[in-house]
Design a protein around this motif. Structure first.
Motif, PDB file in Angstrom:
ATOM      1  N   GLN A  24      57.339  32.782  29.347  1.00  0.00           N
ATOM      2  CA  GLN A  24      56.177  32.365  28.468  1.00  0.00           C
ATOM      3  C   GLN A  24      54.770  32.396  29.415  1.00  0.00           C
ATOM      4  OE1 GLN A  24      57.465  28.219  28.094  1.00  0.00           O
ATOM      5  NE2 GLN A  24      56.875  27.633  30.055  1.00  0.00           N
ATOM      6  N   ARG A  25      53.801  31.926  28.878  1.00  0.00           N
ATOM      7  CA  ARG A  25      52.633  31.848  29.199  1.00  0.00           C
ATOM      8  C   ARG A  25      52.695  31.249  30.633  1.00  0.00           C
ATOM      9  NH1 ARG A  25      46.750  30.373  26.759  1.00  0.00           N
ATOM     10  NH2 ARG A  25      45.668  29.935  28.774  1.00  0.00           N
ATOM     11  N   SER A  26      52.063  31.757  31.714  1.00  0.00           N
ATOM     12  CA  SER A  26      52.045  30.935  32.934  1.00  0.00           C
ATOM     13  C   SER A  26      50.849  31.349  33.985  1.00  0.00           C
ATOM     14  CB  SER A  26      53.500  31.054  33.661  1.00  0.00           C
ATOM     15  OG  SER A  26      53.781  32.303  34.166  1.00  0.00           O
ATOM     16  N   SER A  27      50.584  30.664  34.810  1.00  0.00           N
ATOM     17  CA  SER A  27      49.410  31.197  35.764  1.00  0.00           C
ATOM     18  C   SER A  27      50.017  31.855  36.765  1.00  0.00           C
ATOM     19  CB  SER A  27      48.577  29.862  35.953  1.00  0.00           C
ATOM     20  OG  SER A  27      49.093  29.043  36.894  1.00  0.00           O
ATOM     21  N   LEU A  28      49.137  32.782  37.313  1.00  0.00           N
ATOM     22  CA  LEU A  28      49.472  33.294  38.754  1.00  0.00           C
ATOM     23  C   LEU A  28      48.183  33.092  39.818  1.00  0.00           C
ATOM     24  CD1 LEU A  28      51.344  35.189  40.278  1.00  0.00           C
ATOM     25  CD2 LEU A  28      49.923  37.242  39.245  1.00  0.00           C
ATOM     26  N   THR A  29      48.602  32.789  40.967  1.00  0.00           N
ATOM     27  CA  THR A  29      47.587  32.552  41.713  1.00  0.00           C
ATOM     28  C   THR A  29      47.744  33.587  42.719  1.00  0.00           C
ATOM     29  OG1 THR A  29      47.697  29.965  41.367  1.00  0.00           O
ATOM     30  CG2 THR A  29      46.868  30.944  43.572  1.00  0.00           C
ATOM     31  N   VAL A  30      46.709  34.195  43.145  1.00  0.00           N
ATOM     32  CA  VAL A  30      46.510  35.301  44.229  1.00  0.00           C
ATOM     33  C   VAL A  30      45.722  34.818  45.267  1.00  0.00           C
ATOM     34  CG1 VAL A  30      45.717  37.795  44.585  1.00  0.00           C
ATOM     35  CG2 VAL A  30      46.728  37.138  42.457  1.00  0.00           C
ATOM     36  N   GLY A  31      46.028  34.909  46.286  1.00  0.00           N
ATOM     37  CA  GLY A  31      45.166  34.560  47.709  1.00  0.00           C
ATOM     38  C   GLY A  31      44.967  35.698  48.328  1.00  0.00           C
ATOM     39  N   LEU A  32      43.626  36.078  48.597  1.00  0.00           N
ATOM     40  CA  LEU A  32      43.287  37.015  49.379  1.00  0.00           C
ATOM     41  C   LEU A  32      42.971  36.934  50.742  1.00  0.00           C
ATOM     42  CD1 LEU A  32      41.013  38.517  46.574  1.00  0.00           C
ATOM     43  CD2 LEU A  32      43.083  39.102  46.960  1.00  0.00           C
ATOM     44  N   PRO A  33      42.595  37.716  51.602  1.00  0.00           N
ATOM     45  CA  PRO A  33      42.261  37.387  52.970  1.00  0.00           C
ATOM     46  C   PRO A  33      40.915  36.755  52.829  1.00  0.00           C
ATOM     47  CG  PRO A  33      43.383  39.669  52.945  1.00  0.00           C
ATOM     48  CD  PRO A  33      43.148  39.047  51.463  1.00  0.00           C
ATOM     49  N   MET A  34      40.573  35.918  53.750  1.00  0.00           N
ATOM     50  CA  MET A  34      39.225  35.270  53.912  1.00  0.00           C
ATOM     51  C   MET A  34      37.997  36.351  53.355  1.00  0.00           C
ATOM     52  SD  MET A  34      37.766  32.290  53.392  1.00  0.00           S
ATOM     53  CE  MET A  34      38.589  30.993  54.086  1.00  0.00           C
ATOM     54  N   GLY A  35      37.184  35.925  52.569  1.00  0.00           N
ATOM     55  CA  GLY A  35      36.004  36.762  52.208  1.00  0.00           C
ATOM     56  C   GLY A  35      36.514  37.864  51.095  1.00  0.00           C
ATOM     57  N   GLY A  36      37.760  37.901  50.786  1.00  0.00           N
ATOM     58  CA  GLY A  36      38.442  39.093  49.725  1.00  0.00           C
ATOM     59  C   GLY A  36      37.398  38.509  48.465  1.00  0.00           C
ATOM     60  N   GLU A  37      37.153  39.617  47.762  1.00  0.00           N
ATOM     61  CA  GLU A  37      36.525  39.705  46.132  1.00  0.00           C
ATOM     62  C   GLU A  37      37.223  40.193  45.238  1.00  0.00           C
ATOM     63  OE1 GLU A  37      33.976  37.544  45.381  1.00  0.00           O
ATOM     64  OE2 GLU A  37      33.698  36.862  47.514  1.00  0.00           O
ATOM     65  N   ILE A  38      37.721  39.987  44.529  1.00  0.00           N
ATOM     66  CA  ILE A  38      38.278  40.361  43.119  1.00  0.00           C
ATOM     67  C   ILE A  38      37.383  41.526  42.457  1.00  0.00           C
ATOM     68  CG2 ILE A  38      39.107  40.243  40.835  1.00  0.00           C
ATOM     69  CD1 ILE A  38      41.435  39.373  42.645  1.00  0.00           C
ATOM     70  N   PHE A  39      37.723  42.429  42.280  1.00  0.00           N
ATOM     71  CA  PHE A  39      36.748  43.464  41.297  1.00  0.00           C
ATOM     72  C   PHE A  39      37.175  43.296  39.771  1.00  0.00           C
ATOM     73  CE2 PHE A  39      35.644  46.012  45.105  1.00  0.00           C
ATOM     74  CZ  PHE A  39      34.346  45.632  45.094  1.00  0.00           C
ATOM     75  N   SER A  40      38.522  43.581  39.567  1.00  0.00           N
ATOM     76  CA  SER A  40      38.910  43.544  38.034  1.00  0.00           C
ATOM     77  C   SER A  40      40.255  43.016  37.998  1.00  0.00           C
ATOM     78  CB  SER A  40      38.881  44.810  37.700  1.00  0.00           C
ATOM     79  OG  SER A  40      39.986  45.900  38.363  1.00  0.00           O
ATOM     80  N   ILE A  41      40.952  42.370  37.174  1.00  0.00           N
ATOM     81  CA  ILE A  41      42.221  41.869  36.728  1.00  0.00           C
ATOM     82  C   ILE A  41      42.581  42.458  35.531  1.00  0.00           C
ATOM     83  CG2 ILE A  41      43.799  39.845  36.816  1.00  0.00           C
ATOM     84  CD1 ILE A  41      41.611  38.341  38.383  1.00  0.00           C
ATOM     85  N   PHE A  42      43.741  43.021  35.288  1.00  0.00           N
ATOM     86  CA  PHE A  42      44.396  43.541  34.137  1.00  0.00           C
ATOM     87  C   PHE A  42      45.745  42.779  33.815  1.00  0.00           C
ATOM     88  CE2 PHE A  42      41.022  46.139  34.797  1.00  0.00           C
ATOM     89  CZ  PHE A  42      40.284  46.526  33.402  1.00  0.00           C
ATOM     90  N   VAL A  43      46.069  42.485  32.742  1.00  0.00           N
ATOM     91  CA  VAL A  43      47.465  41.916  32.319  1.00  0.00           C
ATOM     92  C   VAL A  43      47.680  42.703  31.004  1.00  0.00           C
ATOM     93  CG1 VAL A  43      48.895  39.935  31.861  1.00  0.00           C
ATOM     94  CG2 VAL A  43      47.182  39.814  33.383  1.00  0.00           C
ATOM     95  N   ASN A  44      48.699  43.405  31.218  1.00  0.00           N
ATOM     96  CA  ASN A  44      49.268  44.262  29.924  1.00  0.00           C
ATOM     97  C   ASN A  44      48.064  45.328  29.587  1.00  0.00           C
ATOM     98  OD1 ASN A  44      51.819  43.104  30.401  1.00  0.00           O
ATOM     99  ND2 ASN A  44      51.241  41.267  29.068  1.00  0.00           N
ATOM    100  N   GLY A  45      47.264  45.595  30.223  1.00  0.00           N
ATOM    101  CA  GLY A  45      46.334  46.509  30.024  1.00  0.00           C
ATOM    102  C   GLY A  45      45.159  46.073  29.593  1.00  0.00           C
ATOM    103  N   GLU A  46      45.029  44.522  29.479  1.00  0.00           N
ATOM    104  CA  GLU A  46      43.953  43.903  28.967  1.00  0.00           C
ATOM    105  C   GLU A  46      43.140  43.055  30.072  1.00  0.00           C
ATOM    106  OE1 GLU A  46      42.932  43.485  25.532  1.00  0.00           O
ATOM    107  OE2 GLU A  46      44.681  44.794  24.919  1.00  0.00           O
ATOM    108  N   SER A  47      41.816  43.042  29.975  1.00  0.00           N
ATOM    109  CA  SER A  47      41.384  42.323  30.929  1.00  0.00           C
ATOM    110  C   SER A  47      41.315  40.803  30.766  1.00  0.00           C
ATOM    111  CB  SER A  47      39.707  42.967  30.967  1.00  0.00           C
ATOM    112  OG  SER A  47      39.004  41.937  31.888  1.00  0.00           O
ATOM    113  N   VAL A  48      41.471  40.125  31.975  1.00  0.00           N
ATOM    114  CA  VAL A  48      41.588  38.630  31.760  1.00  0.00           C
ATOM    115  C   VAL A  48      40.592  37.976  32.427  1.00  0.00           C
ATOM    116  CG1 VAL A  48      44.120  38.881  31.278  1.00  0.00           C
ATOM    117  CG2 VAL A  48      43.484  38.466  33.683  1.00  0.00           C
TER     118      VAL A  48
END
Length: 123
Positions: A24-48
């Motif tokens: 079912q719908r759930s949340s995912l937490t992603v920890g990046l190394p300090m200073g890490g920046e996300i550029f893009s996130i896609f779930v099933n081909g859709e931007s979220v």
């Protein structure tokens, strides 16, 4: 699968692609190394949409959270995200993987380094 491209100054750009079992719908937490920046996130081909959580002082990560929904088969989801981390040269670089709040298996990580650099150790 992770693919990291390294610049001569040590900057890193990493693309991550995950296949996940989702009930079912759930949340995912992603920890990046300090200073890490996300550029893009896609779930099933859709931007979220994502939210940045307070930095975790204890583990030196920047954390991001977003929702994952099952795909068309109602059991699995494909999650893709790209992030960058500033570097300090390649001479003694230690790559850190993202930390997820779910168990992982069958991990493959490809590293693309500039000419003249070789990966000498991994664990």
């Amino acid at each position: 699968m992770l693919t990291s491209v390294l610049a001569p100054n040590g900057d890193q750009l990493t693309a991550v692609e995950l296949g996940m079992e989702v009930i079912q719908r759930s949340s995912l937490t992603v920890g990046l190394p300090m200073g890490g920046e996300i550029f893009s996130i896609f779930v099933n081909g859709e931007s979220v949409n994502s939210i940045r959580l307070a930095d975790g002082d204890e583990d030196q990560t920047s954390r991001w959270q977003f929702y994952v929904l099952p795909g068309l088969d109602e059991r699995t989801a494909t999650v893709k995200f790209v992030y960058s981390v500033k570097g300090d040269g390649l001479g003694d670089l230690a790559l850190r993987s993202p930390v997820l709040n779910v168990p992982l298996e069958n991990i493959k990580w490809s590293i693309v380094a500039p000419d003249g650099y070789d990966l000498i150790d991994h664990d």
